[in-house]
Design a protein around this motif. Structure first.
Motif, PDB file in Angstrom:
ATOM      1  N   LEU A 134      36.001  36.921  30.304  1.00 34.09           N
ATOM      2  CA  LEU A 134      36.174  36.352  31.631  1.00 34.09           C
ATOM      3  C   LEU A 134      37.152  35.191  31.534  1.00 34.09           C
ATOM      4  O   LEU A 134      36.923  34.241  30.779  1.00 34.09           O
ATOM      5  CB  LEU A 134      34.827  35.865  32.195  1.00 34.09           C
ATOM      6  N   GLY A 159      40.097  30.333  34.460  1.00 34.19           N
ATOM      7  CA  GLY A 159      41.159  29.818  35.315  1.00 34.19           C
ATOM      8  C   GLY A 159      41.011  28.344  35.624  1.00 34.19           C
ATOM      9  O   GLY A 159      40.516  27.560  34.823  1.00 34.19           O
ATOM     10  N   GLU A 206      36.865  27.529  40.690  1.00 30.03           N
ATOM     11  CA  GLU A 206      36.056  28.606  41.247  1.00 30.03           C
ATOM     12  C   GLU A 206      35.865  28.452  42.757  1.00 30.03           C
ATOM     13  O   GLU A 206      35.176  29.254  43.382  1.00 30.03           O
ATOM     14  CB  GLU A 206      34.693  28.640  40.547  1.00 30.03           C
ATOM     15  N   ASN A 241      44.102  38.946  39.119  1.00 32.84           N
ATOM     16  CA  ASN A 241      42.693  38.562  39.135  1.00 32.84           C
ATOM     17  C   ASN A 241      42.335  37.766  40.383  1.00 32.84           C
ATOM     18  O   ASN A 241      41.270  37.949  40.970  1.00 32.84           O
ATOM     19  CB  ASN A 241      42.358  37.747  37.884  1.00 32.84           C
ATOM     20  N   LYS A 298      37.669  38.081  37.372  1.00 35.86           N
ATOM     21  CA  LYS A 298      38.055  37.277  36.215  1.00 35.86           C
ATOM     22  C   LYS A 298      38.110  38.113  34.942  1.00 35.86           C
ATOM     23  O   LYS A 298      38.333  37.575  33.859  1.00 35.86           O
ATOM     24  CB  LYS A 298      37.060  36.130  36.022  1.00 35.86           C
ATOM     25  N   GLU A 353      33.208  33.698  28.306  1.00 33.66           N
ATOM     26  CA  GLU A 353      34.050  32.907  29.186  1.00 33.66           C
ATOM     27  C   GLU A 353      35.129  32.181  28.399  1.00 33.66           C
ATOM     28  O   GLU A 353      34.840  31.367  27.518  1.00 33.66           O
ATOM     29  CB  GLU A 353      33.205  31.899  29.972  1.00 33.66           C
TER      30      GLU A 353
END
Length: 307
Positions: A13, A16, A19, A84, A90, A173
């Motif tokens: 995942l 970035g 969220e 994405n 993600k 993650e």
């Protein structure tokens, strides 16, 4: 989870920047704009050099390769992030993550080696001007580019293949907007293996990054010595102006890379690290065409003729 209870995961995942749903359109628009500017800017430089016979010189030959590498470097990470965001996802597959790591390191190393080759070109032009065309002959230029590609591919393979030996725990993650190898290593389970791989990755990074930087610094030490020996101020300015753009790009590339390294080492904030990574993955390739074209009369003329 202990090493004996690890699992073979099929995807990661990419966390970035944020969220928050309200910020996603803003992030998408910002990065799409920067990506388009990067691609079109570098593509114009590349096409202008190819189409103008007056720019078929070693300096511009290396610059065209740098523009191509910058397009590929940015295209390794940004399109996946944009997809994405658009898909509100993600996910990135394990194979996709490894591919992204490989090409990211490949074109990052290629950028570094090309900047070193360009520094050598400036060194020959300023320190040995009468023998420039003899030394920088087409065969040597081709060998320098081929050597840069070979070293970059081998270095990328060395670092990427280390990830194949890893086993991962339940955490998937990645605290970035792309598959960054150091972040992927943090997710692995086997601590002993990780320590060995960290040493290998650190050694490879020092060789692939520090080696070219040492070559650039050596070239510029020789260049500065030659410029100081020039008697007239006009001659000194003319000699320095031929390498000013390259020196600006080198400073931008290495300052942002080192800045990201030290900032990520000093903070554990994933969003801060991801934001810092933007500087050398997006901003630097985006600014390179402007640096090389704004004060370069040959590039400006070639662009006018191209259009």
């Amino acid at each position: 989870m202990g090493p004996g209870n690890d699992t073979q995961i099929s995807e990661f995942l990419l966390m970035g920047f944020s969220e928050t749903p309200e910020l996603q359109p803003l992030i998408f628009g910002l990065f799409l704009s920067m990506y388009l500017i990067t691609v079109f800017g570098n593509l114009l430089i590349f096409l202008a050099i190819i189409s103008d016979v007056l720019l078929h010189t070693p300096m511009y030959f290396f610059l065209s390769n740098l523009s191509f590498a910058d397009i590929c470097f940015t295209s390794t990470t940004i399109p996946k992030m944009l997809v994405n965001i658009q898909m509100q996802s993600k996910d990135i597959s394990f194979a996709g993550c490894l591919s992204q790591i490989f090409f990211f390191i490949l074109f990052g190393c290629l950028d570094s080696f090309l900047l070193t080759v360009m520094a050598y070109d400036r060194f020959v032009a300023i320190c040995h001007p009468l023998h420039y065309m003899v030394i920088m002959n087409p065969r040597l230029c081709a060998c320098l580019i081929l050597g840069s590609w070979i070293m970059s591919v081998l270095g990328s393979l060395l670092e990427t293949l280390t990830a194949l030996r890893l086993s991962f725990c339940t955490s998937m993650e990645i605290a970035n907007f792309f598959c960054d190898l150091p972040e992927v290593l943090k997710l692995a389970c086997c601590e002993t293996l990780i320590n060995n791989i960290d040493c290998l990755v650190y050694f490879a990074s020092v060789m692939l990054g520090g080696g070219p930087l040492a070559g650039i610094l050596y070239s510029y030490c020789k260049i500065v010595s030659s410029i100081r020996a020039i008697s007239t101020a006009r001659g000194k300015y003319k000699a320095f102006s031929t390498c000013a753009s390259h020196l600006s790009v080198v400073s931008l590339f290495y300052c942002t890379s080192l800045g990201v390294y030290f900032s990520s080492a000093a903070t554990h904030n994933s969003h801060s690290s991801a934001a810092a990574s933007v500087m050398y993955t997006v901003v630097t390739p985006m600014l390179n065409p402007f640096i090389y074209s704004l004060r370069n009369k040959d590039i400006k003329r070639a662009l006018r003729r191209f259009f």
